[in-house]
Write an enzyme that holds these catalytic residues in place. Sequence first.
Site, PDB file in Angstrom:
ATOM      1  N   ASP A  31     -30.165  -8.566  27.357  1.00  0.00           N
ATOM      2  CA  ASP A  31     -28.716  -8.420  27.543  1.00  0.00           C
ATOM      3  C   ASP A  31     -28.039  -8.507  26.365  1.00  0.00           C
ATOM      4  O   ASP A  31     -28.489  -9.589  25.590  1.00  0.00           O
ATOM      5  CB  ASP A  31     -28.491  -9.740  28.613  1.00  0.00           C
ATOM      6  CG  ASP A  31     -27.118  -9.117  29.299  1.00  0.00           C
ATOM      7  OD1 ASP A  31     -27.148  -8.886  30.544  1.00  0.00           O
ATOM      8  OD2 ASP A  31     -26.060  -8.936  28.726  1.00  0.00           O
ATOM      9  N   LEU A  33     -24.977  -9.695  26.096  1.00  0.00           N
ATOM     10  CA  LEU A  33     -24.092 -10.649  26.473  1.00  0.00           C
ATOM     11  C   LEU A  33     -22.678 -10.242  26.085  1.00  0.00           C
ATOM     12  O   LEU A  33     -21.689 -10.821  25.765  1.00  0.00           O
ATOM     13  CB  LEU A  33     -24.361 -11.949  25.612  1.00  0.00           C
ATOM     14  CG  LEU A  33     -25.619 -12.281  25.998  1.00  0.00           C
ATOM     15  CD1 LEU A  33     -25.870 -13.852  25.212  1.00  0.00           C
ATOM     16  CD2 LEU A  33     -25.791 -12.716  27.736  1.00  0.00           C
ATOM     17  N   GLY A  36     -22.161 -10.068  30.041  1.00  0.00           N
ATOM     18  CA  GLY A  36     -23.141 -10.810  30.675  1.00  0.00           C
ATOM     19  C   GLY A  36     -23.050 -12.224  30.009  1.00  0.00           C
ATOM     20  O   GLY A  36     -22.315 -12.392  29.270  1.00  0.00           O
ATOM     21  N   ALA A  75     -25.221  -1.504  32.219  1.00  0.00           N
ATOM     22  CA  ALA A  75     -24.338  -0.474  32.069  1.00  0.00           C
ATOM     23  C   ALA A  75     -22.810  -1.112  32.234  1.00  0.00           C
ATOM     24  O   ALA A  75     -22.665  -2.116  32.862  1.00  0.00           O
ATOM     25  CB  ALA A  75     -24.519   0.585  33.016  1.00  0.00           C
ATOM     26  N   TYR A  76     -21.876  -0.051  31.659  1.00  0.00           N
ATOM     27  CA  TYR A  76     -20.458  -0.252  32.209  1.00  0.00           C
ATOM     28  C   TYR A  76     -20.176  -0.103  33.492  1.00  0.00           C
ATOM     29  O   TYR A  76     -20.691   1.172  34.051  1.00  0.00           O
ATOM     30  CB  TYR A  76     -19.531   0.311  31.214  1.00  0.00           C
ATOM     31  CG  TYR A  76     -19.572  -0.115  29.786  1.00  0.00           C
ATOM     32  CD1 TYR A  76     -20.080  -1.579  29.500  1.00  0.00           C
ATOM     33  CD2 TYR A  76     -19.387   0.722  28.592  1.00  0.00           C
ATOM     34  CE1 TYR A  76     -20.074  -2.035  28.266  1.00  0.00           C
ATOM     35  CE2 TYR A  76     -19.370   0.031  27.519  1.00  0.00           C
ATOM     36  CZ  TYR A  76     -19.847  -1.325  27.127  1.00  0.00           C
ATOM     37  OH  TYR A  76     -19.855  -1.665  25.862  1.00  0.00           O
ATOM     38  N   TYR A 141     -17.242   6.990  35.078  1.00  0.00           N
ATOM     39  CA  TYR A 141     -18.145   6.001  35.412  1.00  0.00           C
ATOM     40  C   TYR A 141     -19.096   6.864  36.435  1.00  0.00           C
ATOM     41  O   TYR A 141     -20.391   6.994  36.120  1.00  0.00           O
ATOM     42  CB  TYR A 141     -17.609   4.921  36.246  1.00  0.00           C
ATOM     43  CG  TYR A 141     -18.711   4.067  36.922  1.00  0.00           C
ATOM     44  CD1 TYR A 141     -19.574   3.577  36.126  1.00  0.00           C
ATOM     45  CD2 TYR A 141     -18.686   3.923  38.209  1.00  0.00           C
ATOM     46  CE1 TYR A 141     -20.537   2.599  36.551  1.00  0.00           C
ATOM     47  CE2 TYR A 141     -19.554   3.175  38.840  1.00  0.00           C
ATOM     48  CZ  TYR A 141     -20.444   2.426  38.129  1.00  0.00           C
ATOM     49  OH  TYR A 141     -21.394   1.588  38.774  1.00  0.00           O
ATOM     50  N   ILE A 207      -1.988  -4.656  46.160  1.00  0.00           N
ATOM     51  CA  ILE A 207      -2.967  -3.605  46.798  1.00  0.00           C
ATOM     52  C   ILE A 207      -2.501  -2.420  46.204  1.00  0.00           C
ATOM     53  O   ILE A 207      -1.585  -1.891  46.391  1.00  0.00           O
ATOM     54  CB  ILE A 207      -2.631  -3.527  48.423  1.00  0.00           C
ATOM     55  CG1 ILE A 207      -3.181  -5.161  48.776  1.00  0.00           C
ATOM     56  CG2 ILE A 207      -3.423  -2.823  49.258  1.00  0.00           C
ATOM     57  CD1 ILE A 207      -2.629  -5.400  50.451  1.00  0.00           C
ATOM     58  N   PHE A 208      -3.333  -1.659  45.627  1.00  0.00           N
ATOM     59  CA  PHE A 208      -3.183  -0.485  45.011  1.00  0.00           C
ATOM     60  C   PHE A 208      -3.440   0.758  45.993  1.00  0.00           C
ATOM     61  O   PHE A 208      -4.325   1.357  46.389  1.00  0.00           O
ATOM     62  CB  PHE A 208      -4.210  -0.374  43.866  1.00  0.00           C
ATOM     63  CG  PHE A 208      -4.134  -1.042  42.856  1.00  0.00           C
ATOM     64  CD1 PHE A 208      -2.919  -1.656  42.322  1.00  0.00           C
ATOM     65  CD2 PHE A 208      -5.360  -1.733  42.260  1.00  0.00           C
ATOM     66  CE1 PHE A 208      -3.039  -2.630  41.334  1.00  0.00           C
ATOM     67  CE2 PHE A 208      -5.372  -2.731  41.254  1.00  0.00           C
ATOM     68  CZ  PHE A 208      -4.254  -3.129  40.816  1.00  0.00           C
TER      69      PHE A 208
HETATM   70  N1  UFG Z   1      -7.955  -3.022  44.420  1.00  0.00           N
HETATM   71  C1  UFG Z   1      -6.641  -3.547  44.811  1.00  0.00           C
HETATM   72  N2  UFG Z   1      -6.080  -4.367  44.015  1.00  0.00           N
HETATM   73  C2  UFG Z   1      -6.810  -5.113  42.898  1.00  0.00           C
HETATM   74  C3  UFG Z   1      -8.173  -4.582  42.683  1.00  0.00           C
HETATM   75  C4  UFG Z   1      -8.722  -3.572  43.439  1.00  0.00           C
HETATM   76  O1  UFG Z   1      -6.022  -2.886  45.866  1.00  0.00           O
HETATM   77  O2  UFG Z   1      -6.382  -5.926  42.384  1.00  0.00           O
HETATM   78  C5  UFG Z   1      -8.549  -1.879  45.307  1.00  0.00           C
HETATM   79  C6  UFG Z   1      -9.090  -0.665  44.553  1.00  0.00           C
HETATM   80  O3  UFG Z   1      -7.782   0.119  44.482  1.00  0.00           O
HETATM   81  C7  UFG Z   1      -9.752   0.090  45.704  1.00  0.00           C
HETATM   82  C8  UFG Z   1     -10.677  -1.388  46.187  1.00  0.00           C
HETATM   83  O4  UFG Z   1      -9.712  -2.494  45.974  1.00  0.00           O
HETATM   84  O5  UFG Z   1      -9.098   0.323  46.532  1.00  0.00           O
HETATM   85  C9  UFG Z   1     -11.752  -1.787  45.823  1.00  0.00           C
HETATM   86  O6  UFG Z   1     -11.804  -1.831  44.134  1.00  0.00           O
HETATM   87  P1  UFG Z   1     -12.801  -2.654  43.173  1.00  0.00           P
HETATM   88  O7  UFG Z   1     -12.302  -2.349  41.828  1.00  0.00           O
HETATM   89  O8  UFG Z   1     -13.071  -3.845  43.859  1.00  0.00           O
HETATM   90  O9  UFG Z   1     -14.152  -1.558  43.495  1.00  0.00           O
HETATM   91  P2  UFG Z   1     -14.271   0.121  43.258  1.00  0.00           P
HETATM   92  O10 UFG Z   1     -14.363   0.706  44.753  1.00  0.00           O
HETATM   93  O11 UFG Z   1     -13.262   0.798  42.276  1.00  0.00           O
HETATM   94  O12 UFG Z   1     -15.681   0.239  42.463  1.00  0.00           O
HETATM   95  C10 UFG Z   1     -16.753  -0.517  43.031  1.00  0.00           C
HETATM   96  C11 UFG Z   1     -17.596  -0.727  41.662  1.00  0.00           C
HETATM   97  C12 UFG Z   1     -18.147   0.680  41.249  1.00  0.00           C
HETATM   98  C13 UFG Z   1     -18.930   1.353  42.373  1.00  0.00           C
HETATM   99  C14 UFG Z   1     -17.862   1.351  43.489  1.00  0.00           C
HETATM  100  C15 UFG Z   1     -18.743   2.152  44.594  1.00  0.00           C
HETATM  101  O13 UFG Z   1     -17.042  -1.537  40.857  1.00  0.00           O
HETATM  102  O14 UFG Z   1     -18.996   0.443  40.318  1.00  0.00           O
HETATM  103  O15 UFG Z   1     -17.298   0.185  44.078  1.00  0.00           O
HETATM  104  O16 UFG Z   1     -17.881   2.003  45.727  1.00  0.00           O
HETATM  105  F1  UFG Z   1     -19.071   2.448  41.867  1.00  0.00           F
END
Ligand code: UFG
Length: 330
Positions: A31, A33, A36, A75-76, A141, A207-208
């Site tokens: 890693d 880091l 991580g 990975a990122y 991604y 909530i986005f």
């Molecule tokens: N969300 C909010 N408010 C926040 C953060 C997130 O409303 O403060 C929403 C996002 O818009 C999305 C949902 O919560 O609708 C989930 O978002 P996350 O960022 O928790 O997760 P993602 O679905 O974007 O992505 C995750 C992983 C990815 C993977 C994906 C597959 O980070 O690596 O799930 O479903 F590809």
Amino acid sequence: MTVLVLGGAGYIGSHMVDRLVEQGSDVAVVDNLVKGHRAAVRTEARFYQGDIRDKDFMRSIFTKEDIKSVVHFAAYSIVPESMEKPLDYFDNNTAGLINVLEVMNEFDVKRIVFSSTAATYGTPDSVPIKETDTQKPINPYGESKLMMEKIMRWTDQAYGIRFVALRYFNVAGAKADGSIGEDHGPETHLVPIVLQVANGQRDKLKIFGDDYDTPDGTNVRDYVHVVDLADAHILALKYLEDGNKSDVFNLGSATGFSNRQILEAARKATGKTIPAEDAPRRLGDPDTLVADSSKARTILGWQPQYDDIEKIIATAWKWHSTHPNGYNDK
Ligand code: UFG
């Protein structure tokens, strides 16, 4: 013989190392880091700090260790970050894999399990999503990971490096004893952010988007517990060790939860109010991502232990409430 875990100090990687050590495997971890945490890695595993893109460093690990299989988490993985910095994703994820495969080939290591993602599907044609459904990513991604899958197919054909690509849906939770968990800086994922609000570290959840084509207008995601996910990797390693062919598997629960439902489940799991407000859409978010993971259940014999979102969130809460500053609290 050793299992080499790349990115073993990250959120999912550290849970994988934990499970491998618990089941008696000999484990080495690489890693850099950057994301991580050294403290996340069990002391029974040998730890090497370095970058998978550094070929001489990687050669030195393959020289020192008697590696039988590689599990690749390095990975990122942040969707919005990838929209702003696509080249970082193609460099670290896609080019990083090429380096790993070149060194594996030089040292005649022929098995790799790696993290792919639901984000390779883009906006799905229908849900639940099957492995055979169209892959059309809508963010860099997902594109970087789809390229990794394609590269793997060709290297299998040319060099006989067999792979299992595990397409994760949304990963959440922590080891049940709360000793390891999720610690990203900055945090962008829904579950840890909701719990930081519960902890009083943030004022409220944003909530986005509330106008998606979903029952309550917020995005729907499929949550899988990080320990269940680690167990799927262990089964995938066994599948390759048994001589089976390269394949891809979805890993999810087959149940979707909207962002609002996650908020409600977190309120129940924590007993806290958790203030929230609607905010504009975030770039790169598909409406709904829900897995059909019957293939992993049938072929790998995967049986997730956590099928209740409140219980998943409760394990995450155990970690966050005892480590509000993540591994800095150690
Ligand atoms: N969300 C909010 N408010 C926040 C953060 C997130 O409303 O403060 C929403 C996002 O818009 C999305 C949902 O919560 O609708 C989930 O978002 P996350 O960022 O928790 O997760 P993602 O679905 O974007 O992505 C995750 C992983 C990815 C993977 C994906 C597959 O980070 O690596 O799930 O479903 F590809």
